[in-house]
Structures are given as C-alpha cells and as structure tokens.
Design an enzyme around this catalytic site. Structure first.
Site, PDB file in Angstrom:
ATOM      1  N   GLY A  45       0.813  -1.220   0.000  1.00  0.00           N
ATOM      2  CA  GLY A  45       0.000   0.000   0.000  1.00  0.00           C
ATOM      3  C   GLY A  45       0.839   1.259   0.000  1.00  0.00           C
ATOM      4  CB  CYS A  46       3.752   2.282   2.032  1.00  0.00           C
ATOM      5  SG  CYS A  46       2.904   2.201   3.631  1.00  0.00           S
TER       6      CYS A  46
END
Length: 209
Positions: A45-46
């Site tokens: 996600g990051c």
C-alpha cells in the site's frame, strides 16, 4: 495528541530526509505543503501511494505544492525505498514517532485480531500561512493523490451539464397522446347521430298500432 483540523496551526518540524538533509516546515513558508504519513517503506500500500505521488509530482508542484512523506523508518530505509521507486520528493525519518504524535496519527491499530501501536495513514494539506487547509484521516490509497491534486487545483468541475438535453425528447410523445385523445370523441359522435331517426320511426309505428 489530537489530530489538527482545518484552520489549526500546523505543528512545526525539522527532520532528516533520505539524503540526510534536514527538512523544516518553516522553509516552505508561502507554499502549500502536502504532508503525508505512511506506515512503512516498501510495503504494497505504501509503495502504491508513493508511486501515485511520484506520477503526479509535476502536477502537484505546478499547483504550488511541496510533497513530503513521513514514516518511522530510518534514513537508510528511506534512501533505499526512494532510489528503487524513483521518488522525486523527500521522505522524512521519524523513528521515535514524535512528528506522528504531534499530528495525532500515532495510535492503536489492529491486524488479524491483534492490537498494537502504529502509524495511521493520513495526509495533511498545509497552506502558505502554515495553517492546516484540509485533513484526510485514515486514507484509502486508491484515488487519494487525485483528490489531493483536485483540492489544490480548486476542485473538479461537474460532469452533469449535458443532462438537460434529454428533456425535450419527451415532447413528441406528449403530442401523440393528446392527438389520440382528441381522435376518440370524433368517432363516437357518428353512431349516436344515426340512432336518433330510428328511434322516431319506432315511435310512429307504435302510434299506428
């Protein structure tokens, strides 16, 4: 600490980025700052969020903003992550989560039923006067950067303008309905007129009988 809201003075900071240079909020006075907090370098996600900011970086800069990412990772971790993904903006190292605390994004999280303390994904848009303009708490990565950019550009325009063109299409149908309604009474009058003489003839026959 509670999370700053729109209109609040943004907490100041001075932290090292991936190159070891000290980055301070005060050095961006007169410009917008997009300060986004993310949990950990190189996680799915990051990485997606960082790459989305990378891909829209030129548009964000054109809109007058500086992009700064913050996580508890070390300078070395940031350097590796930024180099691998070709990130053109600073990633600030906040290993003791002091800045995360100041912005109210360090708190209890849960994963697979396990509770722990960690960084909550959030973004703050800080104005040229160092006051918070907008807050995105508990960010969902998909579409987030586009929303930040739209806010900087003054909001997206409405797509609903063409809709009224479809309204006149109903007018011909209404004309047909009224024409049909007028046609029915005309056909009913002729049989009624023919029956009247027949009724008189029947009455005369009855009189003769």
């Amino acid at each position: 600490m509670p999370m700053p809201q729109a209109g609040d003075k943004a907490p100041g900071f001075s932290l090292p980025d991936q190159s070891g240079a000290t980055v301070s909020l005060s050095q961006f006075k007169g410009r917008h700052v997009v300060l986004y907090f993310y949990p950990k370098d190189a996680t799915p996600g990051c990485t997606t969020e960082a790459c989305d900011f990378r891909d829209e970086h030129s548009a964000l800069v054109k809109a007058g903003a500086v992009v700064l990412g913050v996580s508890p990772d070390s300078v070395a971790s940031h350097q590796k992550f930024a180099t691998k993904q070709g990130l053109p903006f600073s990633l600030l190292a906040d290993p003791d989560h002091a800045l995360a605390d100041a912005y109210g994004v360090w708190g209890e999280k849960s994963l697979y039923g396990r509770k722990f303390m960690g960084l909550i994904r959030a973004t703050f848009l800080i104005g040229p006067d160092a006051k918070v303009v907008r807050v995105w708490p508990k960010v969902k990565v998909a579409g987030h950067v586009a929303e930040v950019l739209a806010t900087l550009q003054g909001g997206a325009s409405s797509d609903a303008a063409p809709a009224p063109k479809k309204a006149p299409a109903k007018a011909p149908a209404a004309k047909k309905a009224s024409a049909a309604a007028e046609a029915k009474p005309a056909t009913v009058k002729k049989p009624a007129a023919k029956k009247a003489p027949a009724a008189k003839g029947a009455a005369r026959k009855g009189a003769r009988a």
